[in-house]
Design a protein around this motif. Structure first.
Motif, PDB file in Angstrom:
ATOM      1  N   ILE A  19       0.837  -1.203   0.000  1.00 19.10           N
ATOM      2  CA  ILE A  19       0.000   0.000   0.000  1.00 19.10           C
ATOM      3  C   ILE A  19       0.872   1.252   0.000  1.00 19.10           C
ATOM      4  O   ILE A  19       0.609   2.198  -0.742  1.00 19.10           O
ATOM      5  CB  ILE A  19      -0.989  -0.008   1.185  1.00 19.10           C
ATOM      6  N   ARG A  20       1.928   1.263   0.823  1.00 16.00           N
ATOM      7  CA  ARG A  20       2.821   2.437   0.854  1.00 16.00           C
ATOM      8  C   ARG A  20       3.414   2.689  -0.529  1.00 16.00           C
ATOM      9  O   ARG A  20       3.428   3.827  -1.005  1.00 16.00           O
ATOM     10  CB  ARG A  20       3.948   2.241   1.877  1.00 16.00           C
ATOM     11  N   GLU A  21       3.895   1.643  -1.160  1.00 21.12           N
ATOM     12  CA  GLU A  21       4.486   1.805  -2.485  1.00 21.12           C
ATOM     13  C   GLU A  21       3.429   2.234  -3.510  1.00 21.12           C
ATOM     14  O   GLU A  21       3.717   3.034  -4.392  1.00 21.12           O
ATOM     15  CB  GLU A  21       5.161   0.508  -2.926  1.00 21.12           C
ATOM     16  N   TYR A  22       2.210   1.713  -3.376  1.00 24.22           N
ATOM     17  CA  TYR A  22       1.135   2.083  -4.299  1.00 24.22           C
ATOM     18  C   TYR A  22       0.833   3.578  -4.233  1.00 24.22           C
ATOM     19  O   TYR A  22       0.626   4.214  -5.265  1.00 24.22           O
ATOM     20  CB  TYR A  22      -0.131   1.275  -4.000  1.00 24.22           C
ATOM     21  N   VAL A  23       0.827   4.127  -3.027  1.00 24.94           N
ATOM     22  CA  VAL A  23       0.534   5.558  -2.893  1.00 24.94           C
ATOM     23  C   VAL A  23       1.759   6.424  -3.183  1.00 24.94           C
ATOM     24  O   VAL A  23       1.667   7.642  -3.198  1.00 24.94           O
ATOM     25  CB  VAL A  23      -0.088   5.914  -1.521  1.00 24.94           C
ATOM     26  N   GLY A  24       2.899   5.783  -3.422  1.00 21.81           N
ATOM     27  CA  GLY A  24       4.083   6.507  -3.876  1.00 21.81           C
ATOM     28  C   GLY A  24       4.869   7.223  -2.791  1.00 21.81           C
ATOM     29  O   GLY A  24       5.493   8.248  -3.056  1.00 21.81           O
ATOM     30  N   LEU A  25       4.862   6.668  -1.589  1.00 23.70           N
ATOM     31  CA  LEU A  25       5.598   7.287  -0.489  1.00 23.70           C
ATOM     32  C   LEU A  25       6.773   6.415  -0.066  1.00 23.70           C
ATOM     33  O   LEU A  25       6.705   5.191  -0.145  1.00 23.70           O
ATOM     34  CB  LEU A  25       4.679   7.487   0.716  1.00 23.70           C
ATOM     35  N   CYS A  62      -2.702   8.090   6.699  1.00 25.07           N
ATOM     36  CA  CYS A  62      -1.641   8.549   5.800  1.00 25.07           C
ATOM     37  C   CYS A  62      -1.858   8.016   4.384  1.00 25.07           C
ATOM     38  O   CYS A  62      -1.636   8.729   3.406  1.00 25.07           O
ATOM     39  CB  CYS A  62      -0.289   8.096   6.350  1.00 25.07           C
ATOM     40  N   TYR A  63      -2.290   6.756   4.273  1.00 26.16           N
ATOM     41  CA  TYR A  63      -2.468   6.114   2.970  1.00 26.16           C
ATOM     42  C   TYR A  63      -3.864   6.304   2.395  1.00 26.16           C
ATOM     43  O   TYR A  63      -4.172   5.808   1.316  1.00 26.16           O
ATOM     44  CB  TYR A  63      -2.173   4.617   3.080  1.00 26.16           C
ATOM     45  N   CYS A  64      -4.731   7.009   3.144  1.00 18.77           N
ATOM     46  CA  CYS A  64      -6.116   7.235   2.704  1.00 18.77           C
ATOM     47  C   CYS A  64      -6.827   5.916   2.394  1.00 18.77           C
ATOM     48  O   CYS A  64      -7.454   5.755   1.344  1.00 18.77           O
ATOM     49  CB  CYS A  64      -6.169   8.174   1.500  1.00 18.77           C
ATOM     50  N   CYS A  65      -6.688   4.978   3.305  1.00 15.94           N
ATOM     51  CA  CYS A  65      -7.385   3.700   3.159  1.00 15.94           C
ATOM     52  C   CYS A  65      -7.923   3.309   4.527  1.00 15.94           C
ATOM     53  O   CYS A  65      -7.669   3.982   5.515  1.00 15.94           O
ATOM     54  CB  CYS A  65      -6.452   2.624   2.599  1.00 15.94           C
ATOM     55  N   SER A  66      -8.647   2.220   4.571  1.00 17.17           N
ATOM     56  CA  SER A  66      -9.178   1.763   5.855  1.00 17.17           C
ATOM     57  C   SER A  66      -8.170   0.865   6.565  1.00 17.17           C
ATOM     58  O   SER A  66      -7.335   0.221   5.923  1.00 17.17           O
ATOM     59  CB  SER A  66     -10.485   0.987   5.644  1.00 17.17           C
ATOM     60  N   GLY A  77     -11.373  -4.210  -4.125  1.00 14.56           N
ATOM     61  CA  GLY A  77     -10.526  -3.448  -5.024  1.00 14.56           C
ATOM     62  C   GLY A  77      -9.105  -3.945  -5.138  1.00 14.56           C
ATOM     63  O   GLY A  77      -8.294  -3.313  -5.793  1.00 14.56           O
ATOM     64  N   ILE A  78      -8.802  -5.075  -4.556  1.00 12.18           N
ATOM     65  CA  ILE A  78      -7.419  -5.559  -4.586  1.00 12.18           C
ATOM     66  C   ILE A  78      -7.296  -6.729  -5.561  1.00 12.18           C
ATOM     67  O   ILE A  78      -8.093  -7.645  -5.537  1.00 12.18           O
ATOM     68  CB  ILE A  78      -6.953  -6.029  -3.201  1.00 12.18           C
ATOM     69  N   VAL A  79      -6.288  -6.656  -6.387  1.00 12.28           N
ATOM     70  CA  VAL A  79      -5.907  -7.793  -7.218  1.00 12.28           C
ATOM     71  C   VAL A  79      -4.567  -8.257  -6.690  1.00 12.28           C
ATOM     72  O   VAL A  79      -3.601  -7.508  -6.702  1.00 12.28           O
ATOM     73  CB  VAL A  79      -5.791  -7.386  -8.703  1.00 12.28           C
ATOM     74  N   GLY A  83       1.404 -10.099  -6.549  1.00 10.82           N
ATOM     75  CA  GLY A  83       1.722  -9.108  -5.533  1.00 10.82           C
ATOM     76  C   GLY A  83       1.294  -7.681  -5.834  1.00 10.82           C
ATOM     77  O   GLY A  83       1.546  -6.790  -5.043  1.00 10.82           O
ATOM     78  N   GLU A  84       0.637  -7.437  -6.951  1.00  6.58           N
ATOM     79  CA  GLU A  84       0.209  -6.079  -7.281  1.00  6.58           C
ATOM     80  C   GLU A  84      -1.096  -5.736  -6.579  1.00  6.58           C
ATOM     81  O   GLU A  84      -1.908  -6.607  -6.325  1.00  6.58           O
ATOM     82  CB  GLU A  84       0.045  -5.914  -8.783  1.00  6.58           C
ATOM     83  N   ILE A  85      -1.265  -4.484  -6.304  1.00  5.27           N
ATOM     84  CA  ILE A  85      -2.488  -4.017  -5.658  1.00  5.27           C
ATOM     85  C   ILE A  85      -3.127  -2.937  -6.529  1.00  5.27           C
ATOM     86  O   ILE A  85      -2.434  -2.067  -7.049  1.00  5.27           O
ATOM     87  CB  ILE A  85      -2.191  -3.480  -4.251  1.00  5.27           C
ATOM     88  N   HIS A  86      -4.418  -3.026  -6.715  1.00  5.84           N
ATOM     89  CA  HIS A  86      -5.153  -2.043  -7.508  1.00  5.84           C
ATOM     90  C   HIS A  86      -6.410  -1.667  -6.737  1.00  5.84           C
ATOM     91  O   HIS A  86      -7.101  -2.527  -6.231  1.00  5.84           O
ATOM     92  CB  HIS A  86      -5.548  -2.625  -8.867  1.00  5.84           C
ATOM     93  N   PHE A  87      -6.694  -0.379  -6.671  1.00 10.58           N
ATOM     94  CA  PHE A  87      -7.889   0.084  -5.965  1.00 10.58           C
ATOM     95  C   PHE A  87      -8.974   0.425  -6.944  1.00 10.58           C
ATOM     96  O   PHE A  87      -8.753   0.791  -8.039  1.00 10.58           O
ATOM     97  CB  PHE A  87      -7.568   1.305  -5.106  1.00 10.58           C
TER      98      PHE A  87
END
Length: 87
Positions: A19-25, A62-66, A77-79, A83-87
């Motif tokens: 999730i952290r990597e997905y949001v680009g932080l 911080c990640y704007c998720c639950s 919303g997760i695939v 290991g990839e995650i998509h919202f």
């Protein structure tokens, strides 16, 4: 009757990083925003230390998720193939 399953700490650790990597932080950026030491963030993501509820709450904000998403309670919303995650 719904199935109740045990969520492994390693799955939570993996979700935190994904999730952290997905949001680009970076961990340094998350540390600055949340006040959680970067060393703790690293330990949570490497599954060498369990993230306390207070940290999960801060990271969810911080990640704007639950927190449920971080904890693996929902997969909405997760695939997760490869290991990839998509919202």
């Amino acid at each position: 009757r719904r199935e109740i399953k045990m969520i492994k700490n390693s799955e939570i650790a993996s979700r935190l990083r994904t999730i952290r990597e997905y949001v680009g932080l970076t961990q340094v950026e998350v540390s600055a925003e949340t006040g959680i030491p970067q060393s703790s963030l690293s330990a949570y993501e490497l599954d060498s230390k369990n993230a306390p509820a207070s940290a999960v709450a801060l990271l969810a904000q911080c990640y704007c998720c639950s927190a449920d998403l971080i904890l693996g309670m929902v997969d909405s919303g997760i695939v997760r193939n490869n290991g990839e995650i998509h919202f």
